[in-house]
Design a protein around this motif. Sequence first.
Motif, PDB file in Angstrom:
ATOM      1  N   MET A 104       0.811  -1.189   0.000  1.00  6.34           N
ATOM      2  CA  MET A 104       0.000   0.000   0.000  1.00  6.34           C
ATOM      3  C   MET A 104       0.860   1.261   0.000  1.00  6.34           C
ATOM      4  O   MET A 104       0.496   2.249  -0.637  1.00  6.34           O
ATOM      5  N   THR A 105       1.988   1.215   0.699  1.00 10.64           N
ATOM      6  CA  THR A 105       2.880   2.379   0.704  1.00 10.64           C
ATOM      7  C   THR A 105       3.314   2.734  -0.715  1.00 10.64           C
ATOM      8  O   THR A 105       3.349   3.902  -1.091  1.00 10.64           O
ATOM      9  N   GLU A 106       3.608   1.722  -1.493  1.00  7.60           N
ATOM     10  CA  GLU A 106       4.030   1.943  -2.881  1.00  7.60           C
ATOM     11  C   GLU A 106       2.910   2.602  -3.695  1.00  7.60           C
ATOM     12  O   GLU A 106       3.161   3.511  -4.485  1.00  7.60           O
ATOM     13  N   ALA A 107       1.686   2.174  -3.480  1.00  7.04           N
ATOM     14  CA  ALA A 107       0.555   2.743  -4.221  1.00  7.04           C
ATOM     15  C   ALA A 107       0.323   4.207  -3.829  1.00  7.04           C
ATOM     16  O   ALA A 107       0.132   5.065  -4.693  1.00  7.04           O
ATOM     17  N   VAL A 108       0.353   4.495  -2.538  1.00  7.62           N
ATOM     18  CA  VAL A 108       0.150   5.880  -2.084  1.00  7.62           C
ATOM     19  C   VAL A 108       1.286   6.760  -2.580  1.00  7.62           C
ATOM     20  O   VAL A 108       1.069   7.883  -3.041  1.00  7.62           O
ATOM     21  N   SER A 109       2.511   6.251  -2.524  1.00  6.37           N
ATOM     22  CA  SER A 109       3.664   7.016  -3.009  1.00  6.37           C
ATOM     23  C   SER A 109       3.542   7.306  -4.499  1.00  6.37           C
ATOM     24  O   SER A 109       3.895   8.399  -4.954  1.00  6.37           O
ATOM     25  N   ALA A 110       3.018   6.341  -5.261  1.00  2.00           N
ATOM     26  CA  ALA A 110       2.834   6.553  -6.702  1.00  2.00           C
ATOM     27  C   ALA A 110       1.798   7.642  -6.965  1.00  2.00           C
ATOM     28  O   ALA A 110       1.982   8.478  -7.860  1.00  2.00           O
ATOM     29  N   VAL A 111       0.731   7.668  -6.198  1.00  3.88           N
ATOM     30  CA  VAL A 111      -0.284   8.716  -6.357  1.00  3.88           C
ATOM     31  C   VAL A 111       0.309  10.080  -6.014  1.00  3.88           C
ATOM     32  O   VAL A 111       0.060  11.071  -6.717  1.00  3.88           O
ATOM     33  N   VAL A 112       1.115  10.131  -4.966  1.00  9.40           N
ATOM     34  CA  VAL A 112       1.753  11.400  -4.585  1.00  9.40           C
ATOM     35  C   VAL A 112       2.684  11.873  -5.699  1.00  9.40           C
ATOM     36  O   VAL A 112       2.687  13.051  -6.058  1.00  9.40           O
ATOM     37  N   ARG A 113       3.475  10.963  -6.265  1.00 10.40           N
ATOM     38  CA  ARG A 113       4.375  11.338  -7.367  1.00 10.40           C
ATOM     39  C   ARG A 113       3.575  11.883  -8.542  1.00 10.40           C
ATOM     40  O   ARG A 113       3.920  12.904  -9.124  1.00 10.40           O
ATOM     41  N   TRP A 114       2.510  11.181  -8.905  1.00 13.53           N
ATOM     42  CA  TRP A 114       1.680  11.621 -10.026  1.00 13.53           C
ATOM     43  C   TRP A 114       1.078  12.998  -9.730  1.00 13.53           C
ATOM     44  O   TRP A 114       1.133  13.901 -10.557  1.00 13.53           O
ATOM     45  N   ALA A 115       0.495  13.144  -8.537  1.00 16.90           N
ATOM     46  CA  ALA A 115      -0.148  14.411  -8.191  1.00 16.90           C
ATOM     47  C   ALA A 115       0.852  15.560  -8.164  1.00 16.90           C
ATOM     48  O   ALA A 115       0.529  16.679  -8.566  1.00 16.90           O
ATOM     49  N   SER A 116       2.065  15.289  -7.716  1.00 21.37           N
ATOM     50  CA  SER A 116       3.074  16.350  -7.621  1.00 21.37           C
ATOM     51  C   SER A 116       3.471  16.890  -8.995  1.00 21.37           C
ATOM     52  O   SER A 116       3.989  17.997  -9.090  1.00 21.37           O
ATOM     53  N   GLU A 117       3.202  16.136 -10.032  1.00 23.27           N
ATOM     54  CA  GLU A 117       3.526  16.557 -11.395  1.00 23.27           C
ATOM     55  C   GLU A 117       2.371  17.315 -12.055  1.00 23.27           C
ATOM     56  O   GLU A 117       2.521  17.814 -13.168  1.00 23.27           O
ATOM     57  N   GLN A 118       1.234  17.395 -11.381  1.00 22.50           N
ATOM     58  CA  GLN A 118       0.066  18.049 -11.961  1.00 22.50           C
ATOM     59  C   GLN A 118       0.096  19.545 -11.662  1.00 22.50           C
ATOM     60  O   GLN A 118       0.398  19.956 -10.538  1.00 22.50           O
ATOM     61  N   PRO A 119      -0.208  20.359 -12.659  1.00 24.67           N
ATOM     62  CA  PRO A 119      -0.242  21.810 -12.435  1.00 24.67           C
ATOM     63  C   PRO A 119      -1.262  22.168 -11.358  1.00 24.67           C
ATOM     64  O   PRO A 119      -2.352  21.610 -11.316  1.00 24.67           O
ATOM     65  N   GLY A 120      -0.879  23.063 -10.488  1.00 32.37           N
ATOM     66  CA  GLY A 120      -1.806  23.555  -9.480  1.00 32.37           C
ATOM     67  C   GLY A 120      -1.890  22.731  -8.208  1.00 32.37           C
ATOM     68  O   GLY A 120      -2.533  23.149  -7.258  1.00 32.37           O
ATOM     69  N   VAL A 121      -1.266  21.562  -8.193  1.00 30.08           N
ATOM     70  CA  VAL A 121      -1.310  20.741  -6.980  1.00 30.08           C
ATOM     71  C   VAL A 121      -0.137  21.120  -6.087  1.00 30.08           C
ATOM     72  O   VAL A 121       1.018  21.006  -6.475  1.00 30.08           O
ATOM     73  N   SER A 122      -0.447  21.608  -4.893  1.00 32.07           N
ATOM     74  CA  SER A 122       0.608  21.970  -3.955  1.00 32.07           C
ATOM     75  C   SER A 122       0.527  21.170  -2.662  1.00 32.07           C
ATOM     76  O   SER A 122       1.477  21.140  -1.889  1.00 32.07           O
ATOM     77  N   SER A 123      -0.626  20.524  -2.432  1.00 36.34           N
ATOM     78  CA  SER A 123      -0.765  19.700  -1.238  1.00 36.34           C
ATOM     79  C   SER A 123      -1.848  18.651  -1.442  1.00 36.34           C
ATOM     80  O   SER A 123      -2.694  18.779  -2.337  1.00 36.34           O
ATOM     81  N   ILE A 124      -1.780  17.621  -0.604  1.00 39.95           N
ATOM     82  CA  ILE A 124      -2.770  16.546  -0.605  1.00 39.95           C
ATOM     83  C   ILE A 124      -3.119  16.294   0.856  1.00 39.95           C
ATOM     84  O   ILE A 124      -2.226  16.244   1.704  1.00 39.95           O
ATOM     85  N   GLU A 125      -4.385  16.117   1.159  1.00 43.04           N
ATOM     86  CA  GLU A 125      -4.807  15.794   2.515  1.00 43.04           C
ATOM     87  C   GLU A 125      -5.463  14.428   2.533  1.00 43.04           C
ATOM     88  O   GLU A 125      -6.099  14.020   1.562  1.00 43.04           O
ATOM     89  N   ALA A 126      -5.278  13.735   3.653  1.00 42.11           N
ATOM     90  CA  ALA A 126      -5.867  12.411   3.828  1.00 42.11           C
ATOM     91  C   ALA A 126      -6.277  12.250   5.284  1.00 42.11           C
ATOM     92  O   ALA A 126      -5.710  12.893   6.168  1.00 42.11           O
ATOM     93  N   GLU A 127      -7.270  11.399   5.517  1.00 46.93           N
ATOM     94  CA  GLU A 127      -7.706  11.087   6.872  1.00 46.93           C
ATOM     95  C   GLU A 127      -7.733   9.581   7.044  1.00 46.93           C
ATOM     96  O   GLU A 127      -7.920   8.835   6.082  1.00 46.93           O
TER      97      GLU A 127
END
Length: 60
Positions: free
Chosen positions: A1-24
Amino acid sequence: MTEAVSAVVRWASEQPGVSSIEAETEPDNIASQRVLEKAGFVPKGVLGAEGPRYVWRKPA
């Protein structure tokens, strides 16, 4: 699961306008909290509707 979450973070970090992600997570779900921390999320010190809130911020 860590690998999957890390992959989403990498992808999101490359998207214009994304500066943060929140999770609960559920308050007692230590495994999910660890996954978030390993992916670079830090506790925000706030309880959301589902439990502790974590945030990842894009490095400046």
